[in-house]
Scaffold this motif. Sequence first.
Motif, short mmCIF file in Angstrom:
data_model
loop_
_atom_site.label_atom_id
_atom_site.label_comp_id
_atom_site.label_asym_id
_atom_site.label_seq_id
_atom_site.Cartn_x
_atom_site.Cartn_y
_atom_site.Cartn_z
N ALA A 131 0.84 -1.19 0.00
CA ALA A 131 0.00 0.00 0.00
C ALA A 131 0.88 1.24 0.00
O ALA A 131 1.69 1.44 0.89
N MET A 132 0.72 2.09 -1.03
CA MET A 132 1.54 3.29 -1.15
C MET A 132 1.19 4.31 -0.06
O MET A 132 2.06 4.94 0.53
N CYS A 133 -0.11 4.48 0.20
CA CYS A 133 -0.59 5.40 1.25
C CYS A 133 -1.65 4.64 2.04
O CYS A 133 -2.86 4.78 1.77
N THR A 148 -6.65 2.37 -11.61
CA THR A 148 -5.92 1.15 -11.30
C THR A 148 -6.10 0.19 -12.46
O THR A 148 -7.23 -0.20 -12.77
N SER A 154 -8.30 1.91 -5.48
CA SER A 154 -8.29 2.81 -4.33
C SER A 154 -9.60 2.76 -3.54
O SER A 154 -10.68 2.57 -4.11
N ARG A 211 -7.48 6.13 0.45
CA ARG A 211 -6.25 5.44 0.78
C ARG A 211 -5.94 4.38 -0.27
O ARG A 211 -6.82 3.97 -1.05
N SER A 212 -4.70 3.91 -0.25
CA SER A 212 -4.29 2.80 -1.11
C SER A 212 -4.61 1.49 -0.40
O SER A 212 -4.33 1.35 0.80
N ARG A 221 -0.05 -4.24 -8.00
CA ARG A 221 -0.95 -3.23 -8.56
C ARG A 221 -0.24 -2.49 -9.68
O ARG A 221 0.99 -2.34 -9.64
N LEU A 223 -0.77 1.22 -11.12
CA LEU A 223 -1.52 2.43 -10.81
C LEU A 223 -1.06 3.59 -11.69
O LEU A 223 0.13 3.84 -11.84
#
Length: 229
Positions: A131-133, A148, A154, A211-212, A221, A223
């Motif tokens: 998860a990036m964020c 995505t 997301s 959020r991610s 993923r 993105l």
Amino acid sequence: MPVATAPLLDDPFLEASATTPAAGEPHWAFGDDIGVLPRIFDAEITLAVMTRRLDAALQANIAAQLGSERGISWHWRGGVGQALADDLAAHLPAPAEGAALIDDIRIVAEAMAYLFDTDTIGVRLRTLEGAMCPRFHVDNLAVRLVTTYAGPASEWLPESAVERAGLGAPHPGKPEALRDPAAIQQLGVGDLALLKGDGWIGNEGRGLVHRSPQPAPGERRLLLALDPG
């Protein structure tokens, strides 16, 4: 992907109206046509989504890129013409099987540039294994388009499920940002989503909370994110 179905505003980061939505009213707009995206200019809308399914050729291109051991971390800032397509092709792990993906990204970038009346677009295409964020948060920029291509898309929250005092870095005594876990919403793979942030003039403190997601073990993923200007 024409977007001439809706007029542009003189200033793309000013609302079409000075009103704000009443409590509990939807602040999102979904549709299966490109004409839904200009709804982001409505004062009450913080999420505008064109839902779509990726065709077979595009899915095959995506699978070819993800099938390579080398990940993708491509960044571009500039025009949306042939130079963008050529630079992307040079950075794909499987460029011989990337024509449909390159065309799709270029078309999305052209639509973004038209919608926000700009000659410059920032574009990022990344493969992610985590998860990036991972925390729910708000972007401080004006607006961002995300889609995505593969993996979980997301997640976002309706305003009724948000405790904004809990956003940001955690610390003792800070409330939870998420009021209702059952209210978490998720975009679909391929959806084109415009997320309005706190940097949009007149939208301060109302940016879309999102959020991610966390991919499953071994899942990747793909993105795409675009910023105007």
